[in-house]
Structure formats: structure tokens, C-alpha cells
Write an enzyme that holds these catalytic residues in place. Structure first.
Site, PDB file in Angstrom:
ATOM      1  N   LYS A 126      83.179  91.477  39.809  1.00 39.92           N
ATOM      2  CA  LYS A 126      82.567  90.243  40.598  1.00 39.92           C
ATOM      3  C   LYS A 126      82.579  90.415  42.201  1.00 39.92           C
ATOM      4  O   LYS A 126      81.761  90.162  42.728  1.00 39.92           O
ATOM      5  CB  LYS A 126      83.043  88.975  40.329  1.00 39.92           C
ATOM      6  CG  LYS A 126      82.737  88.608  38.817  1.00 39.92           C
ATOM      7  CD  LYS A 126      81.483  88.205  38.292  1.00 39.92           C
ATOM      8  CE  LYS A 126      80.869  86.987  38.726  1.00 39.92           C
ATOM      9  NZ  LYS A 126      79.512  86.933  37.998  1.00 39.92           N
ATOM     10  N   THR A 152      82.921  83.817  41.669  1.00 36.78           N
ATOM     11  CA  THR A 152      83.870  83.194  41.144  1.00 36.78           C
ATOM     12  C   THR A 152      85.021  82.908  42.152  1.00 36.78           C
ATOM     13  O   THR A 152      85.163  84.080  43.092  1.00 36.78           O
ATOM     14  CB  THR A 152      84.439  83.820  39.866  1.00 36.78           C
ATOM     15  OG1 THR A 152      85.904  83.341  39.514  1.00 36.78           O
ATOM     16  CG2 THR A 152      84.450  85.195  40.062  1.00 36.78           C
ATOM     17  N   ASP A 153      85.936  81.997  42.197  1.00 31.67           N
ATOM     18  CA  ASP A 153      87.208  82.001  42.834  1.00 31.67           C
ATOM     19  C   ASP A 153      87.926  83.059  42.699  1.00 31.67           C
ATOM     20  O   ASP A 153      88.921  83.366  43.560  1.00 31.67           O
ATOM     21  CB  ASP A 153      87.862  80.703  42.723  1.00 31.67           C
ATOM     22  CG  ASP A 153      88.356  80.488  41.289  1.00 31.67           C
ATOM     23  OD1 ASP A 153      88.196  81.472  40.434  1.00 31.67           O
ATOM     24  OD2 ASP A 153      89.038  79.103  41.059  1.00 31.67           O
ATOM     25  N   GLU A 154      87.860  83.683  41.414  1.00 32.55           N
ATOM     26  CA  GLU A 154      88.910  85.070  41.187  1.00 32.55           C
ATOM     27  C   GLU A 154      88.608  85.934  42.142  1.00 32.55           C
ATOM     28  O   GLU A 154      89.435  87.208  42.317  1.00 32.55           O
ATOM     29  CB  GLU A 154      88.667  85.346  39.829  1.00 32.55           C
ATOM     30  CG  GLU A 154      88.924  84.254  38.857  1.00 32.55           C
ATOM     31  CD  GLU A 154      89.332  84.984  37.510  1.00 32.55           C
ATOM     32  OE1 GLU A 154      89.639  85.700  37.272  1.00 32.55           O
ATOM     33  OE2 GLU A 154      89.483  84.178  36.455  1.00 32.55           O
TER      34      GLU A 154
HETATM   35  P1  NAD Z   1      79.082  83.354  29.301  1.00 31.48           P
HETATM   36  O1  NAD Z   1      79.699  84.549  29.105  1.00 31.48           O
HETATM   37  O2  NAD Z   1      79.152  82.143  28.615  1.00 31.48           O
HETATM   38  O3  NAD Z   1      77.541  83.925  29.577  1.00 31.48           O
HETATM   39  C1  NAD Z   1      77.163  85.145  29.818  1.00 31.48           C
HETATM   40  C2  NAD Z   1      75.621  85.372  29.503  1.00 31.48           C
HETATM   41  O4  NAD Z   1      75.052  86.508  30.165  1.00 31.48           O
HETATM   42  C3  NAD Z   1      75.529  85.247  28.006  1.00 31.48           C
HETATM   43  O5  NAD Z   1      74.433  84.575  27.839  1.00 31.48           O
HETATM   44  C4  NAD Z   1      75.155  86.641  27.828  1.00 31.48           C
HETATM   45  O6  NAD Z   1      74.279  87.124  26.828  1.00 31.48           O
HETATM   46  C5  NAD Z   1      74.381  87.069  29.358  1.00 31.48           C
HETATM   47  N1  NAD Z   1      74.613  88.608  29.428  1.00 31.48           N
HETATM   48  C6  NAD Z   1      75.645  89.443  29.242  1.00 31.48           C
HETATM   49  N2  NAD Z   1      75.273  90.819  29.896  1.00 31.48           N
HETATM   50  C7  NAD Z   1      74.117  90.638  30.276  1.00 31.48           C
HETATM   51  C8  NAD Z   1      72.970  91.737  30.769  1.00 31.48           C
HETATM   52  N3  NAD Z   1      73.441  93.016  30.702  1.00 31.48           N
HETATM   53  N4  NAD Z   1      71.774  91.346  30.756  1.00 31.48           N
HETATM   54  C9  NAD Z   1      71.377  90.090  30.661  1.00 31.48           C
HETATM   55  N5  NAD Z   1      72.089  89.212  30.210  1.00 31.48           N
HETATM   56  C10 NAD Z   1      73.511  89.312  29.883  1.00 31.48           C
HETATM   57  O7  NAD Z   1      79.472  83.346  30.980  1.00 31.48           O
HETATM   58  P2  NAD Z   1      79.698  81.785  31.762  1.00 31.48           P
HETATM   59  O8  NAD Z   1      80.952  81.315  31.563  1.00 31.48           O
HETATM   60  O9  NAD Z   1      78.456  80.814  31.704  1.00 31.48           O
HETATM   61  O10 NAD Z   1      79.551  82.428  33.297  1.00 31.48           O
HETATM   62  C11 NAD Z   1      78.319  82.647  33.740  1.00 31.48           C
HETATM   63  C12 NAD Z   1      78.417  83.042  35.275  1.00 31.48           C
HETATM   64  O11 NAD Z   1      79.574  82.327  35.866  1.00 31.48           O
HETATM   65  C13 NAD Z   1      79.110  84.517  35.261  1.00 31.48           C
HETATM   66  O12 NAD Z   1      78.609  85.199  36.167  1.00 31.48           O
HETATM   67  C14 NAD Z   1      80.695  84.326  35.741  1.00 31.48           C
HETATM   68  O13 NAD Z   1      81.071  85.370  36.455  1.00 31.48           O
HETATM   69  C15 NAD Z   1      80.576  83.203  36.444  1.00 31.48           C
HETATM   70  N6  NAD Z   1      81.526  82.148  36.656  1.00 31.48           N
HETATM   71  C16 NAD Z   1      81.855  81.661  35.409  1.00 31.48           C
HETATM   72  C17 NAD Z   1      83.090  80.641  35.301  1.00 31.48           C
HETATM   73  C18 NAD Z   1      83.513  80.122  34.164  1.00 31.48           C
HETATM   74  O14 NAD Z   1      84.683  79.307  34.329  1.00 31.48           O
HETATM   75  N7  NAD Z   1      83.070  80.104  33.092  1.00 31.48           N
HETATM   76  C19 NAD Z   1      83.576  80.267  36.794  1.00 31.48           C
HETATM   77  C20 NAD Z   1      83.081  80.856  37.990  1.00 31.48           C
HETATM   78  C21 NAD Z   1      81.959  81.859  37.818  1.00 31.48           C
HETATM   79  O1  DAU Z   2      88.404  81.116  37.777  1.00 35.81           O
HETATM   80  C1  DAU Z   2      87.045  81.311  37.467  1.00 35.81           C
HETATM   81  C2  DAU Z   2      87.041  82.183  36.006  1.00 35.81           C
HETATM   82  O2  DAU Z   2      87.700  81.376  35.059  1.00 35.81           O
HETATM   83  C3  DAU Z   2      85.694  82.696  35.996  1.00 35.81           C
HETATM   84  O3  DAU Z   2      85.363  83.520  36.732  1.00 35.81           O
HETATM   85  C4  DAU Z   2      85.827  83.420  34.499  1.00 35.81           C
HETATM   86  O4  DAU Z   2      84.390  83.835  34.366  1.00 35.81           O
HETATM   87  C5  DAU Z   2      86.346  82.484  33.487  1.00 35.81           C
HETATM   88  O5  DAU Z   2      86.449  83.189  32.305  1.00 35.81           O
HETATM   89  C6  DAU Z   2      87.455  81.787  33.717  1.00 35.81           C
HETATM   90  O6  DAU Z   2      88.732  82.749  33.880  1.00 35.81           O
HETATM   91  P1  DAU Z   2      90.056  82.519  33.372  1.00 35.81           P
HETATM   92  O7  DAU Z   2      90.860  83.740  33.169  1.00 35.81           O
HETATM   93  O8  DAU Z   2      90.763  81.593  34.414  1.00 35.81           O
HETATM   94  O9  DAU Z   2      89.696  81.537  32.089  1.00 35.81           O
HETATM   95  P2  DAU Z   2      90.434  81.496  30.761  1.00 35.81           P
HETATM   96  O10 DAU Z   2      89.927  80.344  30.038  1.00 35.81           O
HETATM   97  O11 DAU Z   2      90.520  82.844  29.920  1.00 35.81           O
HETATM   98  O12 DAU Z   2      91.866  81.403  31.002  1.00 35.81           O
HETATM   99  C7  DAU Z   2      92.455  80.008  31.762  1.00 35.81           C
HETATM  100  C8  DAU Z   2      94.019  80.061  32.018  1.00 35.81           C
HETATM  101  O13 DAU Z   2      94.489  79.778  30.824  1.00 35.81           O
HETATM  102  C9  DAU Z   2      94.433  81.456  32.459  1.00 35.81           C
HETATM  103  O14 DAU Z   2      95.506  81.246  33.298  1.00 35.81           O
HETATM  104  C10 DAU Z   2      94.776  82.079  31.233  1.00 35.81           C
HETATM  105  C11 DAU Z   2      95.490  80.980  30.330  1.00 35.81           C
HETATM  106  N1  DAU Z   2      95.331  81.244  28.990  1.00 35.81           N
HETATM  107  C12 DAU Z   2      93.992  81.464  28.396  1.00 35.81           C
HETATM  108  C13 DAU Z   2      93.728  81.612  27.038  1.00 35.81           C
HETATM  109  C14 DAU Z   2      92.528  82.266  26.501  1.00 35.81           C
HETATM  110  C15 DAU Z   2      96.083  80.837  28.121  1.00 35.81           C
HETATM  111  O15 DAU Z   2      97.280  80.609  28.435  1.00 35.81           O
HETATM  112  N2  DAU Z   2      96.135  81.077  26.652  1.00 35.81           N
HETATM  113  C16 DAU Z   2      94.782  81.383  26.188  1.00 35.81           C
HETATM  114  O16 DAU Z   2      94.807  81.740  24.817  1.00 35.81           O
END
Ligand code: NAD
Ligand code: DAU
Length: 348
Positions: free
Chosen positions: A154, A125-127
Site C-alpha cells: 500500500k 491505510t494508516d498501516e
Molecule cells: P476487501 O478485501 O473487502 O475488498 C477488496 C475488493 O477488491 C474485492 O471486491 C475484490 O474482489 C477486489 N479486488 C481484489 N483484487 C482485484 C483486482 N486485481 N482487480 C479488481 N478487483 C480486485 O477490502 P476492503 O476492506 O473493502 O478495503 C478496500 C480498500 O481500502 C483497500 O484498498 C484497503 O487497502 C483499504 N483499506 C481498508 C481498511 C479496512 O479496515 N478494511 C482500512 C484502510 C484502508
Molecule cells: O489499519 C487499517 C487496516 O485495517 C487496513 O489497511 C487493512 O486492510 C485491514 O485488514 C485492517 O488490518 P488489521 O490487520 O488491523 O485488521 P484485522 O481485522 O486483521 O486485525 C485487527 C487487529 O486484531 C490486529 O491487531 C490483529 C488482531 N486480530 C485479528 C484477527 C483476525 C486478532 O487478535 N485475532 C484475529 O483473529
């Protein structure tokens, strides 16, 4: 036919990636997923009877299960999506983040090393770069400055991957993605949460002043990027994936309201009146901005879905799939929601 072990494939991004692999035709997919609150096999209902797809319920941190799976399946590659993924949950309780994101990744690496997989793609992730407010966009070799327990877990996973590369010469690749959005995202995340709350005439919570900036990437675009890296990325390399175009959170909330306004009774002013500025997330990063020229130049990847078109499609998808939204919030979601939006950050 090559077998790809995808972990976390019942989650939001993993499920889109598996569907993309399926469309390519030449892969067999084993999906290892624990089915936490975030995992839902319904995301892959359309391919569950495909002979090239197999689901295994299990924890990536379960060493014995993981070794048995590698022994049985002998995967050509691993793509590790499995993680605790939500920042707010990591503030409430960091423990599961360290267990799955760090220990779980190490368990997979150990098995991948023992069974000599050809490629290990870590979804990051970019985080991990931390807050880029006032800084240049992060490059793949920028320092890691993780802010939240999620981001730190991460970053730790990335480092253990790189350690396996350096120490054991493992074919590890890391892809760092910006914020994804699209169909089937769990409604704890900003975009589906705002859509669902709007559809239910509830408040629209915006953290702090809503001026934090994120790079929103459609999940189909990120899935293509992951596949490009799986196919053509250079082992040992890190690839940033993002659009490079940022929006503030309040801009996103307003865009969603504008898309929903013609479809509901409240109208735009009525929807916007539901916006509530709530106490900020502790340690909240103002900005994540990455430079993703490397994947564009080396692998020819480029985002194809504009934010305007992607948001419109996404809003329509949630309108059409409200039964799925209500199905996934039927468990612990309300307790989670109450805990986070009380803004006391006390673990229940
Ligand atoms: P998500 O939370 O939707 O899904 C996570 C999945 O992993 C679920 O199906 C859960 O059951 C499974 N899981 C959790 N713990 C587990 C374990 N111990 N063993 C096996 N399975 C397990 O997540 P997402 O948003 O699809 O993100 C997927 C990946 O991408 C993550 O690694 C996250 O850090 C990364 N990522 C997410 C975002 C985003 O915007 N959502 C951005 C950048 C990177
Ligand atoms: O940047 C990549 C990341 O993006 C991933 O690595 C994470 O897995 C994914 O959860 C996501 O993280 P964020 O914290 O950026 O996502 P979230 O949707 O929780 O929040 C996006 C932005 O919106 C953040 O600045 C917080 C804000 N927010 C979020 C929620 C849920 C609000 O202002 N109100 C809200 O209710």
C-alpha cells in the site's frame, strides 16, 4: 451526469461507498472488480438494476481491459478500492499483494493519465505509517515505515500515485483510513470473525497479549470521508481519516461478547471462556494512531457513529445476516483459517 469508476466495489468498503454515491443521485458508477474471494456482488444486490450502475468483472492489472474500459466509459474520476486487503494473507503469500496493490494501481494511473481523468482517489491505510507505539500520531507527511507485506504494497502504491502527481501533474488524491468495521465485512477481519465464532460457539482467537491498539471507524463514516475528498479535496494532497479514539483488541473482543451475551445461551462468562490467546502475528504493529485534523478542518468531515452504537448495530446486522456469513465462507475460507491459525505461516 459524471461517471465515477470505482474499483473493488464488490468488496466491503467499496460497496458502501457505491451505495453512498447512489444516494447522492448525480453520479453514474462503473464498478470494476475481479471478484476474488473477498468480492461479492450480493453486497450491492439492492442497486444492481439501477440504470446509473454498471458492473464489469475484471482485473485492475489487466492493461488492455483497463484501457478499453477507459476508452468506452471516459470516467470523470477514479476511486481505487481494489486491493488484496488482509495482513495475515500477505504474510502467507505476498505475491498477489504486489501484483494487485502496486502493479494494478500503476495500470489504473497510466490509463487515468492517458484519458485525462479529473480526479484519481487512492484508498490507502494508516498501516503505511507503521507502528506508532511510543510515537506521536501520524500526520500526512510522516515517514512511511510499513511493517507487513500488505502495508509495504500500500505504501508503494501511495508513492507511485505521488510520482504520477509530480511527474505528470496528475490530479491524484490519497486518503489514509484507519480500521473499518460494519455490515458486510468479510469474516477474516477481527470484528466479524469474533462475532461469527461466538455465534458458532467456536474459539475466539486473540493475537499475542491482545493489547494492540487500533482506531475503529464505521464504514459509513469512512465512505463520507472518501466522498468529501472526491468532491472537495485538493489534488496532490493526502488526507488521514480516523476517529482518534483507540481501543485494544481485547477490549473489542470483550465488548462484542457483552453485546452477544444476552442473545445466546452461553452468557458472558461462557463467551469469554472461549477467548484463546494465540501466537502473535509476525511483525505485528502495536498501535496505529493518526492525526486527522486536516480533513476535519479543510473538508468539514467528522465521524458520526460512536464505537458503542456502531458495534451494537454491527453485531445485530451479523445476527440478522448469518446466511450471508455462511455464503461467503463456503469457498476457500476454512483452508485459509486452518493455515493462519496453525500459526506456522506456511503457504499451503
Ligand atoms: P476487501 O478485501 O473487502 O475488498 C477488496 C475488493 O477488491 C474485492 O471486491 C475484490 O474482489 C477486489 N479486488 C481484489 N483484487 C482485484 C483486482 N486485481 N482487480 C479488481 N478487483 C480486485 O477490502 P476492503 O476492506 O473493502 O478495503 C478496500 C480498500 O481500502 C483497500 O484498498 C484497503 O487497502 C483499504 N483499506 C481498508 C481498511 C479496512 O479496515 N478494511 C482500512 C484502510 C484502508
Ligand atoms: O489499519 C487499517 C487496516 O485495517 C487496513 O489497511 C487493512 O486492510 C485491514 O485488514 C485492517 O488490518 P488489521 O490487520 O488491523 O485488521 P484485522 O481485522 O486483521 O486485525 C485487527 C487487529 O486484531 C490486529 O491487531 C490483529 C488482531 N486480530 C485479528 C484477527 C483476525 C486478532 O487478535 N485475532 C484475529 O483473529
Amino acid at each position: 451526469m459524471k461517471t465515477v469508476l470505482v474499483t473493488g466495489g464488490c468488496g466491503f468498503m467499496g460497496s458502501h461507498f457505491i451505495r453512498l454515491l447512489g444516494r447522492q443521485g448525480s453520479w453514474r458508477v462503473v464498478n470494476l472488480d475481479k471478484l476474488t474471494y473477498a468480492g461479492d456482488p450480493e453486497r450491492l444486490q439492492d442497486i444492481q438494476n439501477d440504470a446509473r450502475y454498471q458492473f464489469v468483472r475484471g482485473d485492475i492489472g489487466d492493461r488492455q481491459l483497463v484501457h478499453e474500459l477507459f476508452e468506452h466509459e471516459r470516467p470523470w474520476a477514479v476511486v481505487n478500492f481494489a486491493a488484496e486487503s488482509h495482513v495475515d494473507r500477505s504474510i502467507l503469500d505476498p505475491g498477489p499483494f504486489l501484483q494487485t496493490n502496486v502493479v494494478g494501481t500503476e495500470v489504473l494511473l497510466e490509463a487515468a493519465h492517458a484519458y485525462r481523468v479529473d480526479r484519481f482517489v487512492q484508498i490507502s491505510t494508516d498501516e503505511v505509517y507503521g507502528d506508532t507505539e511510543g510515537r506521536e500520531p501520524s500526520l500526512e507527511d510522516s515517514p512511511l515505515r510499513a511493517s507487513s507485506p500488505y502495508a509495504a504494497s500500500k505504501a508503494a502504491a501511495d508513492l507511485i500515485c505521488l510520482a504520477y502527481r509530480r511527474t505528470y501533474d496528475m490530479p491524484v488524491l490519497i486518503v489514509r483510513s484507519s480500521n473499518n468495521y460494519g455490515p458486510f465485512q468479510f469474516p477474516e477481519k477481527l470484528i466479524p470473525l469474533i462475532i461469527r465464532n461466538s455465534l458458532k460457539n467456536q474459539e475466539l482467537p486473540v493475537y499475542g497479549d491482545g493489547g494492540q491498539r487500533r482506531d475503529w471507524l464505521h464504514v459509513d463514516d469512512s465512505a463520507r470521508g472518501f466522498l468529501d475528498v472526491l468532491r472537495g479535496g485538493r489534488p496532490g494532497e493526502i488526507y488521514n481519516v480516523g476517529t482518534g479514539s483507540l481501543r485494544t483488541n481485547i477490549e473489542i473482543v470483550r465488548e462484542i461478547c457483552a453485546l452477544l451475551a444476552p442473545r445466546g445461551g452461553l452468557g458472558l462468562d461462557g463467551l469469554l471462556s472461549r477467548v484463546r490467546y494465540v501466537d502473535d502475528r509476525p511483525g505485528h504493529d502495536r498501535c496505529y494512531e493518526m492525526d486527522s485534523q486536516k480533513i476535519r478542518k479543510e473538508l468539514g468531515w467528522t465521524p458520526e457513529v460512536t464505537l458503542g452504537a456502531g458495534l451494537e448495530l454491527t453485531v445485530q446486522w451479523y445476527i440478522d445476516h448469518q446466511h450471508w456469513l455462511e455464503h461467503v465462507v463456503s469457498g476457500e475460507y476454512q483452508a485459509y483459517y486452518d493455515a493462519v491459525y496453525a500459526r506456522t505461516w506456511q503457504k499451503k
